[in-house]
Write a protein that holds these residues in place. Structure first.
Motif, PDB file in Angstrom:
ATOM      1  N   ARG A 131       0.888  -1.557  -0.459  1.00  0.00           N
ATOM      2  CA  ARG A 131      -0.291  -0.216   0.126  1.00  0.00           C
ATOM      3  C   ARG A 131       0.524   1.697  -0.256  1.00  0.00           C
ATOM      4  O   ARG A 131       0.399   2.403  -0.020  1.00  0.00           O
ATOM      5  CB  ARG A 131      -1.063  -0.260   1.678  1.00  0.00           C
ATOM      6  N   SER A 132       1.859   0.871   0.219  1.00  0.00           N
ATOM      7  CA  SER A 132       3.058   2.296   0.053  1.00  0.00           C
ATOM      8  C   SER A 132       3.091   2.710  -1.243  1.00  0.00           C
ATOM      9  O   SER A 132       3.936   4.166  -1.080  1.00  0.00           O
ATOM     10  CB  SER A 132       4.605   1.779   0.612  1.00  0.00           C
ATOM     11  N   THR A 133       3.076   2.196  -2.210  1.00  0.00           N
ATOM     12  CA  THR A 133       2.905   2.625  -3.773  1.00  0.00           C
ATOM     13  C   THR A 133       1.683   3.653  -3.822  1.00  0.00           C
ATOM     14  O   THR A 133       0.673   3.290  -3.382  1.00  0.00           O
ATOM     15  CB  THR A 133       3.447   1.812  -4.330  1.00  0.00           C
ATOM     16  N   VAL A 167       0.496   3.383  -7.280  1.00  0.00           N
ATOM     17  CA  VAL A 167      -0.668   2.420  -7.072  1.00  0.00           C
ATOM     18  C   VAL A 167      -1.755   1.817  -6.177  1.00  0.00           C
ATOM     19  O   VAL A 167      -2.746   1.957  -5.705  1.00  0.00           O
ATOM     20  CB  VAL A 167      -0.432   1.043  -8.241  1.00  0.00           C
ATOM     21  N   GLY A 168      -0.557   0.980  -4.790  1.00  0.00           N
ATOM     22  CA  GLY A 168      -0.717   0.673  -3.348  1.00  0.00           C
ATOM     23  C   GLY A 168      -2.255   1.941  -3.067  1.00  0.00           C
ATOM     24  O   GLY A 168      -2.717   1.518  -1.933  1.00  0.00           O
ATOM     25  N   GLN A 169      -1.948   2.943  -3.084  1.00  0.00           N
ATOM     26  CA  GLN A 169      -2.523   3.497  -2.830  1.00  0.00           C
ATOM     27  C   GLN A 169      -3.856   3.639  -3.095  1.00  0.00           C
ATOM     28  O   GLN A 169      -5.141   3.773  -2.389  1.00  0.00           O
ATOM     29  CB  GLN A 169      -2.320   5.472  -2.639  1.00  0.00           C
ATOM     30  N   MET A 170      -3.847   3.547  -4.632  1.00  0.00           N
ATOM     31  CA  MET A 170      -5.697   3.717  -5.071  1.00  0.00           C
ATOM     32  C   MET A 170      -5.613   2.129  -4.541  1.00  0.00           C
ATOM     33  O   MET A 170      -7.430   1.831  -4.856  1.00  0.00           O
ATOM     34  CB  MET A 170      -4.938   3.358  -6.485  1.00  0.00           C
ATOM     35  N   ILE A 171      -5.212   1.025  -4.788  1.00  0.00           N
ATOM     36  CA  ILE A 171      -6.035  -0.407  -4.192  1.00  0.00           C
ATOM     37  C   ILE A 171      -6.588  -0.346  -2.396  1.00  0.00           C
ATOM     38  O   ILE A 171      -7.281  -1.511  -1.970  1.00  0.00           O
ATOM     39  CB  ILE A 171      -5.064  -1.534  -3.752  1.00  0.00           C
ATOM     40  N   SER A 172      -5.738   0.692  -1.935  1.00  0.00           N
ATOM     41  CA  SER A 172      -5.954   0.844  -0.432  1.00  0.00           C
ATOM     42  C   SER A 172      -7.514   1.660  -0.144  1.00  0.00           C
ATOM     43  O   SER A 172      -8.449   1.326   0.450  1.00  0.00           O
ATOM     44  CB  SER A 172      -5.146   1.623   0.628  1.00  0.00           C
ATOM     45  N   SER A 173      -7.997   2.483  -0.817  1.00  0.00           N
ATOM     46  CA  SER A 173      -8.789   3.465  -1.334  1.00  0.00           C
ATOM     47  C   SER A 173     -10.079   2.415  -1.527  1.00  0.00           C
ATOM     48  O   SER A 173     -11.526   2.720  -1.272  1.00  0.00           O
ATOM     49  CB  SER A 173      -8.163   4.269  -1.762  1.00  0.00           C
ATOM     50  N   TYR A 174      -9.380   1.764  -2.415  1.00  0.00           N
ATOM     51  CA  TYR A 174     -10.556   0.595  -3.269  1.00  0.00           C
ATOM     52  C   TYR A 174     -10.943   0.168  -1.973  1.00  0.00           C
ATOM     53  O   TYR A 174     -12.411  -0.509  -1.746  1.00  0.00           O
ATOM     54  CB  TYR A 174      -9.959   0.305  -4.427  1.00  0.00           C
ATOM     55  N   LEU A 175      -9.909  -0.457  -1.032  1.00  0.00           N
ATOM     56  CA  LEU A 175     -10.309  -1.699   0.106  1.00  0.00           C
ATOM     57  C   LEU A 175     -11.571  -1.026   1.059  1.00  0.00           C
ATOM     58  O   LEU A 175     -12.277  -1.468   1.591  1.00  0.00           O
ATOM     59  CB  LEU A 175      -8.850  -2.652   0.152  1.00  0.00           C
ATOM     60  N   ALA A 176     -10.795   0.600   1.768  1.00  0.00           N
ATOM     61  CA  ALA A 176     -11.792   0.744   2.259  1.00  0.00           C
ATOM     62  C   ALA A 176     -12.678   1.660   1.705  1.00  0.00           C
ATOM     63  O   ALA A 176     -13.514   2.259   2.726  1.00  0.00           O
ATOM     64  CB  ALA A 176     -10.518   2.219   2.970  1.00  0.00           C
ATOM     65  N   ASN A 177     -13.353   1.078   0.256  1.00  0.00           N
ATOM     66  CA  ASN A 177     -14.799   1.479   0.193  1.00  0.00           C
ATOM     67  C   ASN A 177     -14.705   3.449  -0.512  1.00  0.00           C
ATOM     68  O   ASN A 177     -15.834   3.397   0.321  1.00  0.00           O
ATOM     69  CB  ASN A 177     -16.136   1.016   0.923  1.00  0.00           C
ATOM     70  N   LYS A 178     -13.490   3.785  -0.293  1.00  0.00           N
ATOM     71  CA  LYS A 178     -13.404   5.416  -0.366  1.00  0.00           C
ATOM     72  C   LYS A 178     -13.355   5.584  -2.091  1.00  0.00           C
ATOM     73  O   LYS A 178     -13.503   6.954  -2.285  1.00  0.00           O
ATOM     74  CB  LYS A 178     -12.341   5.561   0.111  1.00  0.00           C
ATOM     75  N   SER A 179     -13.397   4.537  -2.391  1.00  0.00           N
ATOM     76  CA  SER A 179     -13.764   4.426  -4.392  1.00  0.00           C
ATOM     77  C   SER A 179     -14.224   3.434  -4.732  1.00  0.00           C
ATOM     78  O   SER A 179     -13.714   2.418  -4.446  1.00  0.00           O
ATOM     79  CB  SER A 179     -12.348   4.823  -5.344  1.00  0.00           C
ATOM     80  N   ASP A 180     -14.525   3.450  -5.579  1.00  0.00           N
ATOM     81  CA  ASP A 180     -15.394   2.114  -6.556  1.00  0.00           C
ATOM     82  C   ASP A 180     -14.894   2.262  -8.079  1.00  0.00           C
ATOM     83  O   ASP A 180     -14.279   3.418  -8.768  1.00  0.00           O
ATOM     84  CB  ASP A 180     -16.921   2.451  -6.769  1.00  0.00           C
ATOM     85  N   LEU A 181     -14.000   1.246  -8.343  1.00  0.00           N
ATOM     86  CA  LEU A 181     -14.199   0.858  -8.991  1.00  0.00           C
ATOM     87  C   LEU A 181     -14.122  -0.458 -10.175  1.00  0.00           C
ATOM     88  O   LEU A 181     -14.864  -1.205  -9.603  1.00  0.00           O
ATOM     89  CB  LEU A 181     -12.034   0.377  -9.524  1.00  0.00           C
ATOM     90  N   PHE A 191      -3.941  -4.257  -9.247  1.00  0.00           N
ATOM     91  CA  PHE A 191      -3.089  -5.662  -7.969  1.00  0.00           C
ATOM     92  C   PHE A 191      -2.084  -5.866  -8.827  1.00  0.00           C
ATOM     93  O   PHE A 191      -1.020  -6.176  -8.463  1.00  0.00           O
ATOM     94  CB  PHE A 191      -4.729  -6.236  -7.946  1.00  0.00           C
ATOM     95  N   SER A 192      -2.458  -6.535 -10.570  1.00  0.00           N
ATOM     96  CA  SER A 192      -1.505  -6.794 -10.913  1.00  0.00           C
ATOM     97  C   SER A 192      -0.415  -5.910 -10.617  1.00  0.00           C
ATOM     98  O   SER A 192       0.935  -6.187 -10.893  1.00  0.00           O
ATOM     99  CB  SER A 192      -2.141  -7.656 -12.246  1.00  0.00           C
ATOM    100  N   ALA A 193      -0.567  -4.522 -11.925  1.00  0.00           N
ATOM    101  CA  ALA A 193       0.432  -3.812 -11.337  1.00  0.00           C
ATOM    102  C   ALA A 193       1.589  -3.518 -10.351  1.00  0.00           C
ATOM    103  O   ALA A 193       2.818  -3.587 -10.255  1.00  0.00           O
ATOM    104  CB  ALA A 193       0.012  -2.067 -12.004  1.00  0.00           C
ATOM    105  N   ASN A 194       0.949  -3.540  -8.760  1.00  0.00           N
ATOM    106  CA  ASN A 194       1.770  -3.646  -7.528  1.00  0.00           C
ATOM    107  C   ASN A 194       2.372  -4.874  -6.971  1.00  0.00           C
ATOM    108  O   ASN A 194       3.721  -4.022  -6.664  1.00  0.00           O
ATOM    109  CB  ASN A 194       0.417  -3.346  -6.245  1.00  0.00           C
ATOM    110  N   ARG A 195       1.997  -5.586  -8.031  1.00  0.00           N
ATOM    111  CA  ARG A 195       3.276  -6.803  -8.130  1.00  0.00           C
ATOM    112  C   ARG A 195       4.094  -6.571  -9.203  1.00  0.00           C
ATOM    113  O   ARG A 195       5.298  -6.527  -8.518  1.00  0.00           O
ATOM    114  CB  ARG A 195       2.222  -7.627  -7.729  1.00  0.00           C
ATOM    115  N   TRP A 196       3.707  -5.871 -10.700  1.00  0.00           N
ATOM    116  CA  TRP A 196       5.001  -6.293 -11.733  1.00  0.00           C
ATOM    117  C   TRP A 196       5.986  -4.909 -11.138  1.00  0.00           C
ATOM    118  O   TRP A 196       6.964  -4.561 -10.966  1.00  0.00           O
ATOM    119  CB  TRP A 196       4.072  -5.231 -12.278  1.00  0.00           C
TER     120      TRP A 196
END
Ligand code: DGP
Ligand code: NA
Ligand code: NA
Length: 213
Positions: A49-51, A53-67, A76-81
């Motif tokens: 969640r530190s990058t 991309v990770g912050q976008m994921i974190s916001s999605y998981l917290a239901n603060k954004s919809d994707l 999620f894949s880009a975050n691994r790449w």
């Protein structure tokens, strides 16, 4: 000691399982254990969640954004790449990585939403293949009882049941399965043996491969 890095590599060890299956506790206990043995190791986790991309994921998981489901899958894949080359460097210079979730979470969680499994696997192709995948196996009902979920998007019993099913679809015979409903020490003991065995094999020069192999 001088040539330690040139003739041995670290192991890529992945822990998978449902939310509240004990991955995070087991991976940090594993770190202390390996440190005590003098094994060079780092604890990684995905999503990182530190990058950006990770912050976008974190916001999605917290239901603060919809994707859209496909969009979040690719993030999620880009975050691994974005960690792949550092991962390879660490492994090749002798550091073992204990990784809390990886591509299998990517496929299990997204296919549990109904996305096609082959479509889900495709963007993971070319990431490093783990040397060991350990699945912490727990009934979804039992995981849900454990101190409650944290309230993130996927932490719901009916969805976790689907994820459990999709992990079963994805799983291959090389996976090691541990009964994660047992007490923490009874999970830890077999896990330690599996990890040490894998570290030893990699040290001897086991080839580093890419997914999906
Ligand atoms: P964690 O930080 O381990 O609690 O993971 C956060 C949540 O995100 C958890 O419910 C599992 C889910 N998750 C982890 N990796 C992926 C992924 O690659 N794709 C999807 N769709 N979900 C993931
Ligand atoms: Na979680
Ligand atoms: Na976790």
């Amino acid at each position: 000691e001088n040539n330690r890095n040139s003739d041995s590599r670290g192991a890529l060890i992945v822990l998978e399982g449902l939310d509240r299956s004990g991955k995070s506790s087991q991976s940090s206990r594993m770190m202390s254990y390996l440190e005590g043995l003098g094994v060079s190791a780092e604890l990684w986790r995905f999503p990182d969640r530190s990058t950006c991309v990770g912050q976008m994921i974190s916001s999605y998981l917290a239901n603060k954004s919809d994707l859209d489901d496909h969009t979040i899958h690719l993030l999620f894949s880009a975050n691994r790449w974005e960690k792949r080359s550092l991962m390879e460097t660490k492994l090749r210079t002798g550091t073992t990585l204990i990784v809390d979730r990886y591509s299998y979470s990517g496929v299990a969680f997204s296919s549990a939403k109904g996305l096609d499994i082959e479509w889900c696997k495709a963007p993971e192709m070319g990431l490093l293949a783990p040397d060991l995948v350990v699945y912490l196996n727990i009934p979804p009902e039992k995981a849900a009882e454990r101190g409650g979920y944290g309230g993130e998007r996927y932490e719901q019993l009916d969805f976790q049941r689907k994820v459990a099913h999709h992990y079963q679809v994805l799983r291959d015979p090389s996976w090691k399965i541990i009964d994660a409903s047992l007490p923490i020490e009874d999970v830890e003991k077999p896990l330690r043996d599996m990890v040490l065995d894998c570290v030893k094999t990699c040290k001897k020069g086991k080839t580093l491969l890419n997914l999906w192999s």
